[in-house]
Write a protein that holds these residues in place. Structure first.
Motif, PDB file in Angstrom:
ATOM      1  N   VAL A  82       0.836  -1.201   0.000  1.00  0.00           N
ATOM      2  CA  VAL A  82       0.000   0.000   0.000  1.00  0.00           C
ATOM      3  C   VAL A  82       0.874   1.255   0.000  1.00  0.00           C
ATOM      4  CG1 VAL A  82      -1.697   1.342   1.292  1.00  0.00           C
ATOM      5  CG2 VAL A  82      -1.971  -1.141   1.079  1.00  0.00           C
ATOM      6  N   VAL A  83       1.935   1.255   0.787  1.00  0.00           N
ATOM      7  CA  VAL A  83       2.849   2.404   0.825  1.00  0.00           C
ATOM      8  C   VAL A  83       3.449   2.653  -0.555  1.00  0.00           C
ATOM      9  CG1 VAL A  83       5.057   3.220   1.734  1.00  0.00           C
ATOM     10  CG2 VAL A  83       3.363   2.237   3.288  1.00  0.00           C
ATOM     11  N   ASP A  84       3.893   1.600  -1.228  1.00  0.00           N
ATOM     12  CA  ASP A  84       4.468   1.761  -2.566  1.00  0.00           C
ATOM     13  C   ASP A  84       3.420   2.245  -3.565  1.00  0.00           C
ATOM     14  OD1 ASP A  84       6.950   0.955  -1.695  1.00  0.00           O
ATOM     15  OD2 ASP A  84       6.733  -1.121  -2.358  1.00  0.00           O
ATOM     16  N   TYR A  85       2.224   1.715  -3.471  1.00  0.00           N
ATOM     17  CA  TYR A  85       1.136   2.114  -4.368  1.00  0.00           C
ATOM     18  C   TYR A  85       0.778   3.582  -4.149  1.00  0.00           C
ATOM     19  CZ  TYR A  85      -3.470   1.939  -6.624  1.00  0.00           C
ATOM     20  OH  TYR A  85      -4.558   2.172  -7.424  1.00  0.00           O
ATOM     21  N   ASP A  86       0.681   3.974  -2.890  1.00  0.00           N
ATOM     22  CA  ASP A  86       0.312   5.343  -2.538  1.00  0.00           C
ATOM     23  C   ASP A  86       1.372   6.339  -3.014  1.00  0.00           C
ATOM     24  OD1 ASP A  86      -1.509   7.081  -0.589  1.00  0.00           O
ATOM     25  OD2 ASP A  86       0.574   7.569  -0.098  1.00  0.00           O
ATOM     26  N   ARG A  87       2.637   5.932  -3.004  1.00  0.00           N
ATOM     27  CA  ARG A  87       3.732   6.841  -3.364  1.00  0.00           C
ATOM     28  C   ARG A  87       3.596   7.349  -4.799  1.00  0.00           C
ATOM     29  NH1 ARG A  87       7.511   3.823  -1.761  1.00  0.00           N
ATOM     30  NH2 ARG A  87       7.920   4.827   0.245  1.00  0.00           N
ATOM     31  N   ARG A  88       2.926   6.614  -5.663  1.00  0.00           N
ATOM     32  CA  ARG A  88       2.740   7.052  -7.050  1.00  0.00           C
ATOM     33  C   ARG A  88       1.852   8.288  -7.145  1.00  0.00           C
ATOM     34  NH1 ARG A  88       0.397   1.598  -9.234  1.00  0.00           N
ATOM     35  NH2 ARG A  88      -0.094   2.878 -11.064  1.00  0.00           N
ATOM     36  N   SER A  89       1.080   8.550  -6.103  1.00  0.00           N
ATOM     37  CA  SER A  89       0.158   9.690  -6.117  1.00  0.00           C
ATOM     38  C   SER A  89       0.440  10.706  -5.020  1.00  0.00           C
ATOM     39  CB  SER A  89      -1.291   9.191  -5.971  1.00  0.00           C
ATOM     40  OG  SER A  89      -1.627   8.312  -7.008  1.00  0.00           O
ATOM     41  N   PHE A  90       1.394  10.403  -4.142  1.00  0.00           N
ATOM     42  CA  PHE A  90       1.712  11.314  -3.040  1.00  0.00           C
ATOM     43  C   PHE A  90       3.206  11.592  -3.086  1.00  0.00           C
ATOM     44  CE2 PHE A  90       2.556  12.800   1.207  1.00  0.00           C
ATOM     45  CZ  PHE A  90       1.422  13.511   1.542  1.00  0.00           C
ATOM     46  N   PRO A  91       3.615  12.859  -3.218  1.00  0.00           N
ATOM     47  CA  PRO A  91       5.025  13.185  -3.449  1.00  0.00           C
ATOM     48  C   PRO A  91       5.961  12.600  -2.393  1.00  0.00           C
ATOM     49  CG  PRO A  91       3.641  15.117  -3.759  1.00  0.00           C
ATOM     50  CD  PRO A  91       2.757  14.050  -3.167  1.00  0.00           C
ATOM     51  N   GLY A  92       6.848  11.724  -2.804  1.00  0.00           N
ATOM     52  CA  GLY A  92       7.857  11.181  -1.908  1.00  0.00           C
ATOM     53  C   GLY A  92       7.367  10.110  -0.963  1.00  0.00           C
ATOM     54  N   GLY A  93       6.066   9.878  -0.905  1.00  0.00           N
ATOM     55  CA  GLY A  93       5.517   8.855  -0.021  1.00  0.00           C
ATOM     56  C   GLY A  93       5.253   9.358   1.386  1.00  0.00           C
ATOM     57  N   ARG A  94       4.409   8.599   2.112  1.00  0.00           N
ATOM     58  CA  ARG A  94       4.050   8.955   3.489  1.00  0.00           C
ATOM     59  C   ARG A  94       3.918   7.686   4.339  1.00  0.00           C
ATOM     60  NH1 ARG A  94      -2.148  11.095   2.152  1.00  0.00           N
ATOM     61  NH2 ARG A  94      -2.538   9.597   0.467  1.00  0.00           N
ATOM     62  N   PRO A  95       4.979   6.914   4.446  1.00  0.00           N
ATOM     63  CA  PRO A  95       4.890   5.632   5.145  1.00  0.00           C
ATOM     64  C   PRO A  95       4.502   5.761   6.610  1.00  0.00           C
ATOM     65  CG  PRO A  95       7.179   6.211   4.667  1.00  0.00           C
ATOM     66  CD  PRO A  95       6.331   7.150   3.897  1.00  0.00           C
ATOM     67  N   GLU A  96       4.996   6.783   7.290  1.00  0.00           N
ATOM     68  CA  GLU A  96       4.683   6.906   8.712  1.00  0.00           C
ATOM     69  C   GLU A  96       3.207   7.225   8.927  1.00  0.00           C
ATOM     70  OE1 GLU A  96       5.807   6.361  12.617  1.00  0.00           O
ATOM     71  OE2 GLU A  96       6.918   6.000  10.764  1.00  0.00           O
ATOM     72  N   PHE A  97       2.679   8.113   8.118  1.00  0.00           N
ATOM     73  CA  PHE A  97       1.263   8.432   8.212  1.00  0.00           C
ATOM     74  C   PHE A  97       0.412   7.186   7.972  1.00  0.00           C
ATOM     75  CE2 PHE A  97      -2.598   9.526   5.748  1.00  0.00           C
ATOM     76  CZ  PHE A  97      -3.302  10.200   6.732  1.00  0.00           C
ATOM     77  N   LEU A  98       0.694   6.451   6.906  1.00  0.00           N
ATOM     78  CA  LEU A  98      -0.130   5.293   6.576  1.00  0.00           C
ATOM     79  C   LEU A  98      -0.012   4.191   7.618  1.00  0.00           C
ATOM     80  CD1 LEU A  98       0.460   5.069   2.715  1.00  0.00           C
ATOM     81  CD2 LEU A  98      -1.574   5.890   3.906  1.00  0.00           C
ATOM     82  N   ARG A  99       1.137   4.042   8.214  1.00  0.00           N
ATOM     83  CA  ARG A  99       1.313   3.004   9.236  1.00  0.00           C
ATOM     84  C   ARG A  99       0.327   3.189  10.380  1.00  0.00           C
ATOM     85  NH1 ARG A  99       4.530   1.984  13.769  1.00  0.00           N
ATOM     86  NH2 ARG A  99       5.538   4.032  13.708  1.00  0.00           N
ATOM     87  N   HIS A 100       0.038   4.424  10.730  1.00  0.00           N
ATOM     88  CA  HIS A 100      -0.920   4.705  11.805  1.00  0.00           C
ATOM     89  C   HIS A 100      -2.347   4.786  11.273  1.00  0.00           C
ATOM     90  CE1 HIS A 100       2.243   5.457  14.752  1.00  0.00           C
ATOM     91  NE2 HIS A 100       2.888   6.110  13.797  1.00  0.00           N
TER      92      HIS A 100
END
Length: 286
Positions: free
Chosen positions: A160-178
């Protein structure tokens, strides 16, 4: 009363700015509720966990009167949000002073912000450029089939983090983890031929339920995710979402209507397109 230990003085007499504590942010969340922002029940905990140093309160003496967040999602992208001033203390420069202190937190990252239409000129003077409208849609959703969707499981997090990164600049792994697993949050995945083709999150709020993010390869994928998110809700329950302006047909087709709109602005082109984003996570964190 704020319990922060380090306060930055400003040019305004008696006014200081400090990094917010959890207790400070509970008060800011109450301000947001009074403004009609309908914060999610777990927003504060998820937001603060994403970047604990990105939340600021401005205090007059010991009384918090202003707030803003500037959350660093990664080393190239940050989002402004939570710009609030206690109504009793507006028009004295406290909000702007809080922003000036907070601005240092993001360094040279690209900044994103959402402006009310009548504030676009002011934001432009601060170095932001208009990108697109973001529309708030509300209503009782049309129900549809939920085929091809599954509940989120922790083993899918990295995908999900990798998929989301295609639409969110640079990714947001910490946000998505929570965000994906917070108590009360419902996360649904769209799987096509074994691959992730979309995901979405529904969360409870003091008013209507809120949806976001909702990111998908196509409108059909987005509709399937949306349908799975709202399926468990009581008949007549209302939902809301913030969609980039180009996705208005998607939201209207699901039975939602426009309530208001804001303008997404950036200090520089973030290099991602909004065409796969059917609902942003929140105005506060993007």
């Amino acid at each position: 009363m704020s319990t922060t230990s380090h306060r930055v003085p400003t040019a305004l007499p008696g006014f200081t700015v400090s990094t917010a504590t959890a207790a400070d942010w509970r008060q800011v969340t109450d301000w947001a509720h009074r403004e009609g922002w309908n914060p999610g029940l777990r927003d504060a905990e998820c937001f603060l966990a994403t970047d604990p140093g990105g939340f600021f309160v401005g205090s007059l003496g010991d009384r918090p009167v202003a707030a803003v967040s500037l959350v660093n999602h990664n080393d190239r992208y940050a989002v402004w949000g939570h710009y609030l001033v206690d109504p009793e203390f507006r028009n004295h420069g406290y909000g702007r002073a809080t922003c000036r202190v907070a601005r240092k937190h993001a360094g040279d990252r690209i900044l994103a912000s959402d402006a009310m239409p009548d504030q676009v000129e002011n934001y432009t003077r601060s170095g932001l450029v208009r990108a697109h409208d973001t529309v708030h849609y509300v209503g009782t959703p049309r129900r549809a089939g939920t085929g091809g969707t599954v509940p989120f499981e922790p083993g899918w997090l990295d995908r999900v983090v990798d998929y989301d990164r295609r639409s969110f600049p640079g990714g947001r792994p910490e946000f998505l983890r929570h965000w994906l697993t917070a108590p009360g949050h419902t996360t649904v995945l769209r799987i096509v031929d074994g691959a992730l083709a979309g995901y979405g999150v529904l969360r409870p709020a003091r008013g209507r339920h809120r949806i976001g993010p909702l990111i998908a390869d196509s409108a059909a994928d987005a509709e399937a995710v949306f349908a799975a998110l709202v399926a468990p809700l009581d008949t007549g329950a209302e939902v809301s979402l913030f969609a980039p302006g180009g996705q208005g047909g998607f939201a209207a087709g699901l039975g939602l209507v426009e309530e208001f709109r804001v303008v997404r602005m950036y200090t520089a082109d973030p290099g991602t397109a909004a065409d796969r984003v059917y609902a942003i996570g929140s105005l506060e964190l993007g």
